[in-house]
Design an enzyme around this catalytic site. Structure first.
Site, short mmCIF file in Angstrom:
data_model
loop_
_atom_site.label_atom_id
_atom_site.label_comp_id
_atom_site.label_asym_id
_atom_site.label_seq_id
_atom_site.Cartn_x
_atom_site.Cartn_y
_atom_site.Cartn_z
CB SER A 131 -1.03 -0.22 1.05
OG SER A 131 -1.96 0.97 1.00
CG HIS A 132 1.45 5.49 2.11
ND1 HIS A 132 1.14 6.66 2.92
CD2 HIS A 132 2.32 6.38 1.50
CE1 HIS A 132 1.59 7.56 2.90
NE2 HIS A 132 2.30 7.53 1.85
CG ASP A 293 -7.13 -3.47 -3.06
OD1 ASP A 293 -7.53 -2.38 -2.95
OD2 ASP A 293 -5.90 -3.50 -2.72
CG HIS A 315 -5.84 -2.29 0.56
ND1 HIS A 315 -5.02 -2.05 -0.58
CD2 HIS A 315 -4.92 -1.65 1.64
CE1 HIS A 315 -3.99 -1.10 -0.27
NE2 HIS A 315 -4.16 -0.86 0.94
CD GLN A 321 -3.07 -8.97 9.62
OE1 GLN A 321 -3.98 -9.57 10.10
NE2 GLN A 321 -1.78 -8.66 10.16
#
Length: 349
Positions: A131-132, A293, A315, A321
């Site tokens: 992600s980031h 996502d 995501h 997770q």
């Protein structure tokens, strides 16, 4: 007689190979680098194979609101460091400001990369970011390519997230409707931003960052840095291995001797018993029908060699997770990471 002699020699060879592998397997460890001053070993596992034994260490970078290992119990990359370690990798999990601007986080990550290089004696590292974090690692590769062997971005909004665009629009329009000038926020927005920053501080503390070294949190800068406008400016500064259009594919996958890769999912609801699915199903509505996502679209995630951008993952699934509750209808995330690190090994990285 010759057959018996051959068998004895073969048995000795297998024994010596087993001993040699067993001895080298102790070098496979998982470290938590919760701040730039050092890394603490979380576990050292006896590797069962050398499938993921890369030349350079694996460095994992978390996403927005992320952590390293929460209160010593929950990994951000759930089960992934352990799986890679079991397969021969040396893994370092970093911790930047959970909530802040990309370049702030990128600088923090760069300092931790330098620390890891100093600790290991390795001249380079393999960066993997979710992600980031997948944008943060591009920053590091852009400003210090000599320290980076490869970059792998996972479910990362390299061209921005429409969810971030929607959030910024709601905040700015809501504040403007309350009669506030540009740059000022109404009470509801301020409370949301401050709460976001508080969560970031908790992520720091839970990851093991000392109270006197807590990292700066900036909720508004964090959200803005994931918008399409910010991404366009960032990509002008760091264009390496990026496509030239929104839904295009990168032409160059190796820039400044750094190999670039990416993979992502394209589904929001994957296991209804996963509590994150409902949230991501709702956030995914901001994409107006475009595959996503929950937070990132496949088109925005493409960087370097695109391994795949349509996994049946949302995501959170892309970091295994919540607690490993992922779709049973596609490749398990642990396998995807393991195969990617093996791909790096195959490139002598």
């Amino acid at each position: 007689m010759s057959n018996h002699r051959f068998m004895r020699r073969a048995a000795k060879g297998l024994l010596f190979s087993s001993i040699a592998f067993s001895a080298s397997s102790y070098a496979s460890s998982y470290y938590n680098c919760a701040n730039a001053t050092g890394c603490v070993a979380v576990t050292s596992l006896s590797a069962t194979s050398n499938f993921a034994k890369t030349q350079y260490p694996i460095v994992l970078a978390h996403g927005l609101g992320g952590w390293s290992k929460m209160f010593g119990l929950v990994d951000y990359f759930n089960g992934i460091p352990q799986d890679l370690t079991k397969n021969g990798a040396s893994v370092y999990v970093t911790k930047t400001s959970s909530v802040n601007d990309t370049e702030v986080r990128g600088e923090q990550l760069l300092q931790q990369v330098k620390t890891i290089i100093a600790i290991t004696g390795s001249p380079k590292v393999n960066l993997i970011g979710h992600s980031h974090g997948g944008i943060d690692i591009r920053y590091v590769a852009g400003v210090a390519p000599s320290l980076v062997s490869s970059v792998t971005a996972i479910s990362s909004p390299e061209q921005g997230s429409k969810m971030a665009d929607w959030t910024v629009k709601m905040v700015t329009e809501g504040s403007a409707a309350d009669g506030l000038p540009a740059g000022e926020f109404n009470t509801a927005s301020l409370m949301a931003i401050k709460f976001f920053e508080l969560v970031g501080g908790v992520m720091d503390i839970g990851s093991g960052v000392p109270l006197n070294q807590l990292q700066q949190q900036d909720g508004w800068a964090a959200v803005n840095s994931l918008t399409t406008n910010y991404a366009a400016k960032f990509n002008q500064k760091f264009p390496a291995a990026m496509p030239t259009s929104y839904c295009g594919y990168p032409k160059n996958t190796v820039v400044n001797n750094v190999r670039y890769y990416s993979f992502s999912g394209a589904q929001t609801m994957t296991m209804l018993v996963d509590p994150s699915d409902t949230v991501l199903g709702l956030t995914g509505l901001s994409f107006n029908g475009e595959a996503n996502d929950g937070l990132v679209s496949p088109c925005s995630s493409r960087l370097g060699e695109v391994i795949r951008d349509n996994y049946k993952m949302n995501h959170m699934d892309s970091v295994n997770q919540v607690f490993g509750i992922v779709s049973l209808l596609d490749t398990n995330p642990l396998t995807v990471y393991r195969n990617q690190v093996n791909r790096l090994k195959g490139q002598s990285l």
